[in-house]
Scaffold this motif. Structure first.
Motif, PDB file in Angstrom:
ATOM      1  N   LEU A 193       1.069  47.086 -30.503  1.00 30.52           N
ATOM      2  CA  LEU A 193       1.811  45.850 -30.395  1.00 30.52           C
ATOM      3  C   LEU A 193       2.209  45.386 -29.013  1.00 30.52           C
ATOM      4  O   LEU A 193       2.974  46.168 -28.350  1.00 30.52           O
ATOM      5  CB  LEU A 193       3.086  46.055 -31.317  1.00 30.52           C
ATOM      6  CG  LEU A 193       4.023  44.436 -31.345  1.00 30.52           C
ATOM      7  CD1 LEU A 193       3.186  43.314 -32.013  1.00 30.52           C
ATOM      8  CD2 LEU A 193       5.092  45.115 -31.987  1.00 30.52           C
ATOM      9  N   VAL A 194       1.744  44.503 -28.505  1.00 30.29           N
ATOM     10  CA  VAL A 194       2.120  43.823 -27.532  1.00 30.29           C
ATOM     11  C   VAL A 194       3.188  42.499 -27.615  1.00 30.29           C
ATOM     12  O   VAL A 194       2.790  41.631 -28.292  1.00 30.29           O
ATOM     13  CB  VAL A 194       1.223  43.166 -26.554  1.00 30.29           C
ATOM     14  CG1 VAL A 194       1.422  42.810 -25.099  1.00 30.29           C
ATOM     15  CG2 VAL A 194       0.078  44.623 -26.152  1.00 30.29           C
ATOM     16  N   VAL A 195       4.101  42.689 -26.802  1.00 30.68           N
ATOM     17  CA  VAL A 195       5.085  41.389 -27.126  1.00 30.68           C
ATOM     18  C   VAL A 195       5.422  40.952 -25.732  1.00 30.68           C
ATOM     19  O   VAL A 195       5.670  41.545 -24.806  1.00 30.68           O
ATOM     20  CB  VAL A 195       6.468  42.055 -27.538  1.00 30.68           C
ATOM     21  CG1 VAL A 195       7.567  41.260 -27.592  1.00 30.68           C
ATOM     22  CG2 VAL A 195       6.282  43.085 -28.848  1.00 30.68           C
ATOM     23  N   THR A 196       5.439  39.469 -25.881  1.00 32.02           N
ATOM     24  CA  THR A 196       5.752  38.636 -24.596  1.00 32.02           C
ATOM     25  C   THR A 196       6.281  37.482 -24.974  1.00 32.02           C
ATOM     26  O   THR A 196       6.281  36.741 -25.711  1.00 32.02           O
ATOM     27  CB  THR A 196       4.407  38.563 -23.892  1.00 32.02           C
ATOM     28  OG1 THR A 196       4.836  37.705 -22.689  1.00 32.02           O
ATOM     29  CG2 THR A 196       3.552  37.842 -24.708  1.00 32.02           C
ATOM     30  N   GLY A 197       7.452  37.281 -24.091  1.00 32.63           N
ATOM     31  CA  GLY A 197       8.107  35.967 -24.019  1.00 32.63           C
ATOM     32  C   GLY A 197       7.811  35.037 -23.316  1.00 32.63           C
ATOM     33  O   GLY A 197       8.546  33.940 -22.867  1.00 32.63           O
ATOM     34  N   GLY A 198       6.607  35.200 -22.353  1.00 37.20           N
ATOM     35  CA  GLY A 198       6.275  34.257 -21.259  1.00 37.20           C
ATOM     36  C   GLY A 198       6.954  35.001 -20.053  1.00 37.20           C
ATOM     37  O   GLY A 198       7.610  35.788 -19.968  1.00 37.20           O
ATOM     38  N   SER A 199       6.647  34.088 -18.885  1.00 38.07           N
ATOM     39  CA  SER A 199       7.139  34.598 -17.631  1.00 38.07           C
ATOM     40  C   SER A 199       8.715  34.638 -17.579  1.00 38.07           C
ATOM     41  O   SER A 199       9.095  35.439 -16.830  1.00 38.07           O
ATOM     42  CB  SER A 199       6.344  33.795 -16.698  1.00 38.07           C
ATOM     43  OG  SER A 199       6.769  32.283 -16.714  1.00 38.07           O
ATOM     44  N   SER A 200       9.306  33.981 -18.204  1.00 40.06           N
ATOM     45  CA  SER A 200      10.718  33.702 -18.332  1.00 40.06           C
ATOM     46  C   SER A 200      11.355  34.795 -19.259  1.00 40.06           C
ATOM     47  O   SER A 200      12.551  34.841 -19.417  1.00 40.06           O
ATOM     48  CB  SER A 200      11.232  32.355 -18.460  1.00 40.06           C
ATOM     49  OG  SER A 200      10.569  31.543 -17.633  1.00 40.06           O
ATOM     50  N   GLY A 201      10.681  35.405 -20.284  1.00 41.72           N
ATOM     51  CA  GLY A 201      11.158  36.060 -21.243  1.00 41.72           C
ATOM     52  C   GLY A 201      11.594  35.291 -22.213  1.00 41.72           C
ATOM     53  O   GLY A 201      11.942  34.188 -22.337  1.00 41.72           O
ATOM     54  N   ALA A 202      12.103  36.059 -23.407  1.00 39.29           N
ATOM     55  CA  ALA A 202      12.707  35.573 -24.609  1.00 39.29           C
ATOM     56  C   ALA A 202      13.786  36.468 -25.166  1.00 39.29           C
ATOM     57  O   ALA A 202      13.496  37.564 -25.643  1.00 39.29           O
ATOM     58  CB  ALA A 202      11.818  35.129 -25.643  1.00 39.29           C
ATOM     59  N   ALA A 203      15.184  36.323 -24.915  1.00 37.05           N
ATOM     60  CA  ALA A 203      16.139  37.189 -25.090  1.00 37.05           C
ATOM     61  C   ALA A 203      15.955  37.405 -26.587  1.00 37.05           C
ATOM     62  O   ALA A 203      16.355  38.691 -27.113  1.00 37.05           O
ATOM     63  CB  ALA A 203      17.489  36.745 -24.749  1.00 37.05           C
ATOM     64  N   SER A 204      15.909  36.505 -27.406  1.00 40.01           N
ATOM     65  CA  SER A 204      15.942  36.910 -29.044  1.00 40.01           C
ATOM     66  C   SER A 204      14.954  37.820 -29.280  1.00 40.01           C
ATOM     67  O   SER A 204      15.005  38.562 -30.119  1.00 40.01           O
ATOM     68  CB  SER A 204      15.959  35.424 -29.780  1.00 40.01           C
ATOM     69  OG  SER A 204      14.755  34.744 -29.550  1.00 40.01           O
ATOM     70  N   VAL A 205      13.756  37.434 -28.934  1.00 34.61           N
ATOM     71  CA  VAL A 205      12.512  38.411 -29.321  1.00 34.61           C
ATOM     72  C   VAL A 205      12.961  39.574 -28.818  1.00 34.61           C
ATOM     73  O   VAL A 205      12.508  40.654 -29.504  1.00 34.61           O
ATOM     74  CB  VAL A 205      11.327  37.661 -28.834  1.00 34.61           C
ATOM     75  CG1 VAL A 205      10.150  38.722 -28.856  1.00 34.61           C
ATOM     76  CG2 VAL A 205      11.023  36.440 -29.196  1.00 34.61           C
ATOM     77  N   ASN A 206      13.251  39.655 -27.484  1.00 33.09           N
ATOM     78  CA  ASN A 206      13.499  41.220 -26.941  1.00 33.09           C
ATOM     79  C   ASN A 206      14.559  41.684 -27.797  1.00 33.09           C
ATOM     80  O   ASN A 206      14.230  43.146 -28.087  1.00 33.09           O
ATOM     81  CB  ASN A 206      14.182  40.868 -25.549  1.00 33.09           C
ATOM     82  CG  ASN A 206      13.042  40.570 -24.473  1.00 33.09           C
ATOM     83  OD1 ASN A 206      11.994  40.468 -24.940  1.00 33.09           O
ATOM     84  ND2 ASN A 206      13.444  40.220 -23.360  1.00 33.09           N
ATOM     85  N   ALA A 207      15.479  41.103 -28.434  1.00 30.41           N
ATOM     86  CA  ALA A 207      16.671  41.953 -29.171  1.00 30.41           C
ATOM     87  C   ALA A 207      15.963  42.384 -30.499  1.00 30.41           C
ATOM     88  O   ALA A 207      16.196  43.579 -30.956  1.00 30.41           O
ATOM     89  CB  ALA A 207      17.545  41.009 -29.301  1.00 30.41           C
ATOM     90  N   ALA A 208      15.296  41.389 -30.886  1.00 30.12           N
ATOM     91  CA  ALA A 208      14.588  41.962 -32.273  1.00 30.12           C
ATOM     92  C   ALA A 208      13.831  42.997 -32.223  1.00 30.12           C
ATOM     93  O   ALA A 208      13.644  43.843 -33.154  1.00 30.12           O
ATOM     94  CB  ALA A 208      13.823  40.651 -32.901  1.00 30.12           C
ATOM     95  N   ILE A 209      12.844  43.180 -31.096  1.00 31.38           N
ATOM     96  CA  ILE A 209      12.052  44.304 -30.829  1.00 31.38           C
ATOM     97  C   ILE A 209      12.891  45.612 -30.594  1.00 31.38           C
ATOM     98  O   ILE A 209      12.490  46.660 -31.302  1.00 31.38           O
ATOM     99  CB  ILE A 209      10.887  44.070 -29.702  1.00 31.38           C
ATOM    100  CG1 ILE A 209      10.217  43.003 -29.974  1.00 31.38           C
ATOM    101  CG2 ILE A 209      10.264  45.287 -29.330  1.00 31.38           C
ATOM    102  CD1 ILE A 209       9.158  43.254 -31.331  1.00 31.38           C
ATOM    103  N   ALA A 210      13.780  45.308 -29.710  1.00 26.57           N
ATOM    104  CA  ALA A 210      14.900  46.382 -29.552  1.00 26.57           C
ATOM    105  C   ALA A 210      15.311  47.193 -30.847  1.00 26.57           C
ATOM    106  O   ALA A 210      15.565  48.310 -30.888  1.00 26.57           O
ATOM    107  CB  ALA A 210      15.846  46.221 -28.642  1.00 26.57           C
ATOM    108  N   GLY A 211      15.547  46.176 -31.638  1.00 27.56           N
ATOM    109  CA  GLY A 211      16.385  46.646 -33.201  1.00 27.56           C
ATOM    110  C   GLY A 211      15.400  47.282 -34.137  1.00 27.56           C
ATOM    111  O   GLY A 211      15.638  47.693 -35.154  1.00 27.56           O
ATOM    112  N   SER A 212      14.139  47.085 -33.519  1.00 25.79           N
ATOM    113  CA  SER A 212      12.831  47.597 -34.530  1.00 25.79           C
ATOM    114  C   SER A 212      12.270  48.839 -34.235  1.00 25.79           C
ATOM    115  O   SER A 212      11.192  49.153 -34.875  1.00 25.79           O
ATOM    116  CB  SER A 212      11.868  46.354 -34.611  1.00 25.79           C
ATOM    117  OG  SER A 212      12.266  44.997 -34.976  1.00 25.79           O
ATOM    118  N   LEU A 213      12.680  49.335 -32.976  1.00 16.52           N
ATOM    119  CA  LEU A 213      12.006  50.454 -32.253  1.00 16.52           C
ATOM    120  C   LEU A 213      11.761  51.650 -33.138  1.00 16.52           C
ATOM    121  O   LEU A 213      10.706  52.376 -33.301  1.00 16.52           O
ATOM    122  CB  LEU A 213      12.475  51.009 -31.264  1.00 16.52           C
ATOM    123  CG  LEU A 213      12.205  50.020 -29.830  1.00 16.52           C
ATOM    124  CD1 LEU A 213      12.945  50.905 -28.414  1.00 16.52           C
ATOM    125  CD2 LEU A 213      10.833  50.164 -29.692  1.00 16.52           C
ATOM    126  N   ALA A 214      12.841  51.770 -33.982  1.00 22.00           N
ATOM    127  CA  ALA A 214      12.691  53.152 -34.807  1.00 22.00           C
ATOM    128  C   ALA A 214      11.859  52.872 -36.050  1.00 22.00           C
ATOM    129  O   ALA A 214      10.993  53.952 -36.174  1.00 22.00           O
ATOM    130  CB  ALA A 214      14.191  53.275 -35.539  1.00 22.00           C
TER     131      ALA A 214
END
Length: 376
Positions: A193-214
Motif C-alpha cells: 500500500l502506497v499512501v500520499t497526500g501530495g507534495s503538501s501532505g494530508a494530515a487527516s489521511v496520515n492520522a488514519a493510516i497511523a491508526g491502522s498500522l496494527a
C-alpha cells in the motif's frame, strides 16, 4: 520558419501546476529544438526548485492573492496587482516573448493581462475539472485552451488530458515494479500500500493510516507512507512512527516508481494524481480534499465511474474504513487487476505534445498531427 522561438510559460505554487507546465516546455523543446523558454512564478512555490532542476530559467513576480475579508491588504490590492502586471510585462519584453502559456495559479493573471496588452497569443491549460480564477481570465483572451477534463466551462476548451513528463507518460508499470520496489525499500511479493497526500501532505489521511498500522501489519501488508513536506508522523512518545513493514518518507521525487511499486494507492484526487494513476494503471482509493471549490471530487469522477478507483470522503477515511475496505481489497488480486485495467482505459499520455503543437503551430512551426493516445 528557421528562427528560434521564444515562449514564456507561467504557473506555480504546487506540483499540480508546475509539473504540467514543465511537461509542455519539454515537449516544445523536443518538437522544436532551440526554442527559448522562460518560466514565470513566485518566490514561494515549488517552482523555485522544480523549474531550475528541469533546466529552465525562472523569473519571479510578487504573489498577489485576493484578501478574504476587508483589510489594509484589500485596499492595497489594486496597487500590488498593477505592479505585478508591470513586472510580468518586463519579463515578457526581456524574453522577447512570441507567445505565452499559462497553467494556473496566482502568477498567471498578471502574465495573461501583460500578454494581452502586448497582443501576444495566449494559451491556457486547465488541470482541474473546475477551472480556477486565473485561467477563467486567461481563457477569455486565449488563442487556444486545453483541459485535462471536460466540463470546465472555459470558452473553446479542448479536452487533451494532463501534460506529464516522459517518465510517467511512457511508463510500463509491470516492467518497473521489481526495480521500483527495491528503490523504495519495499519487499518483493508482499502486498504493498502506497499512501500520499501530495507534495503538501494530508494530515487527516496520515492520522488514519497511523491508526491502522496494527491491522495492516496483521494482514501482512507493507506500507510506504509519503507524508508530505514537514509532516513527519509521530508516535505517542514523539518519535517518528515505526512498525514492521512500514516506512515513511516526506517526499518521493520519482512518482513513477511509487505508481509501479503499489498494489493499491491511497491519495488525494488532485488532477495530476488522477491522470497519472490512469496512465500508470494503478488501482487507487481517492480521498478528495474537503476544502476548496470541490474540484477534487470532480477530478475523480471519470476514473471512479470506470471502476479504476474508489472514492471516499475525507471524514469517512478512518481506521475502520481501512480495516473493512482497504485491507480486503489489497488481498484480492483479481479485484486489483480489474481496477488496474479500468484505470488504464482512462489514461491519456500525449497532452504535453498536443499543447506544444498548439503553440508551435500558431507561431508558424508546423508539427505533424498527433492522434489521441488512450491507455497506458
Amino acid at each position: 520558419m528557421t528562427e528560434d522561438l521564444r515562449v514564456v510559460i507561467a504557473g506555480g505554487g504546487t506540483a499540480g501546476h508546475v509539473s504540467p507546465m514543465i511537461a509542455i516546455a519539454d515537449a516544445m523543446r523536443r518538437m522544436a529544438p532551440g526554442t527559448e523558454i522562460t518560466a514565470v512564478g513566485t518566490d514561494s512555490g515549488l517552482e523555485t526548485r522544480l523549474v531550475p532542476e528541469a533546466g529552465y530559467e525562472l523569473r519571479t513576480i510578487a504573489k498577489v492573492p485576493m484578501p478574504r475579508r476587508p483589510s489594509m491588504d484589500l485596499l492595497k490590492l489594486p496597487f500590488r496587482f498593477s505592479a505585478a502586471i508591470k513586472a510580468a510585462g518586463r519579463i515578457l519584453d526581456d524574453a522577447g516573448a512570441q507567445a505565452v502559456l499559462g497553467v494556473g495559479g496566482y502568477v498567471c493573471t498578471p502574465v495573461y493581462l501583460a500578454a494581452r496588452k502586448r497582443r501576444l497569443p495566449i494559451f491556457v491549460h486547465e488541470a482541474n475539472a473546475r477551472a480556477g480564477l486565473a485561467n477563467k481570465v486567461g481563457a477569455r483572451y486565449a488563442q487556444g485552451v486545453g483541459a485535462a477534463f471536460g466540463g470546465t466551462g472555459l470558452p473553446g476548451a479542448k479536452v487533451v488530458g494532463m501534460p506529464m513528463r516522459g517518465n510517467i507518460a511512457t511508463m510500463d508499470r509491470a516492467a518497473l515494479r521489481e526495480g521500483a520496489r527495491e528503490a523504495l525499500g519495499l519487499a518483493p511479493g508482499v502486498p504493498a500500500l502506497v499512501v500520499t497526500g501530495g507534495s503538501s501532505g494530508a494530515a487527516s489521511v496520515n492520522a488514519a493510516i497511523a491508526g491502522s498500522l496494527a491491522d495492516l501489519s496483521a494482514a501482512g501488508i507493507q506500507v510506504l507512507h509519503i507524508t508530505g513536506r514537514d509532516k513527519v508522523v509521530l508516535d505517542g512518545e514523539g518519535n517518528p512512527l515505526a512498525a514492521p513493514g512500514y516506512r515513511q518518507v516526506e517526499y518521493v521525487d520519482s512518482m513513477d516508481q511509487a505508481y509501479a511499486a503499489a498494489d493499491l494507492m491511497v491519495a488525494r484526487s488532485g488532477a495530476g494524481t488522477v491522470c497519472e494513476l490512469a496512465v500508470a494503471g494503478t488501482p487507487a482509493v481517492l480521498v478528495p480534499l474537503p476544502i476548496g471549490n470541490g474540484e477534487q471530487r470532480l477530478n475523480a469522477a471519470d476514473l471512479v465511474a470506470a471502476g479504476g478507483a474508489l472514492l471516499v470522503a475525507d471524514a469517512d477515511f478512518t481506521p475502520e474504513y481501512v480495516a473493512t475496505t482497504v485491507i480486503p481489497l489489497l488481498l484480492d488480486n483479481a479485484a486489483l487487476e480489474r481496477m488496474g485495467k479500468a484505470a488504464s482505459s482512462q489514461g491519456r499520455s500525449d497532452a504535453a505534445e498536443v499543447m506544444a503543437a498548439m503553440i508551435l503551430d500558431s507561431l508558424g512551426r508546423q508539427t505533424p498531427p498527433r492522434p489521441a493516445v488512450m491507455g497506458s
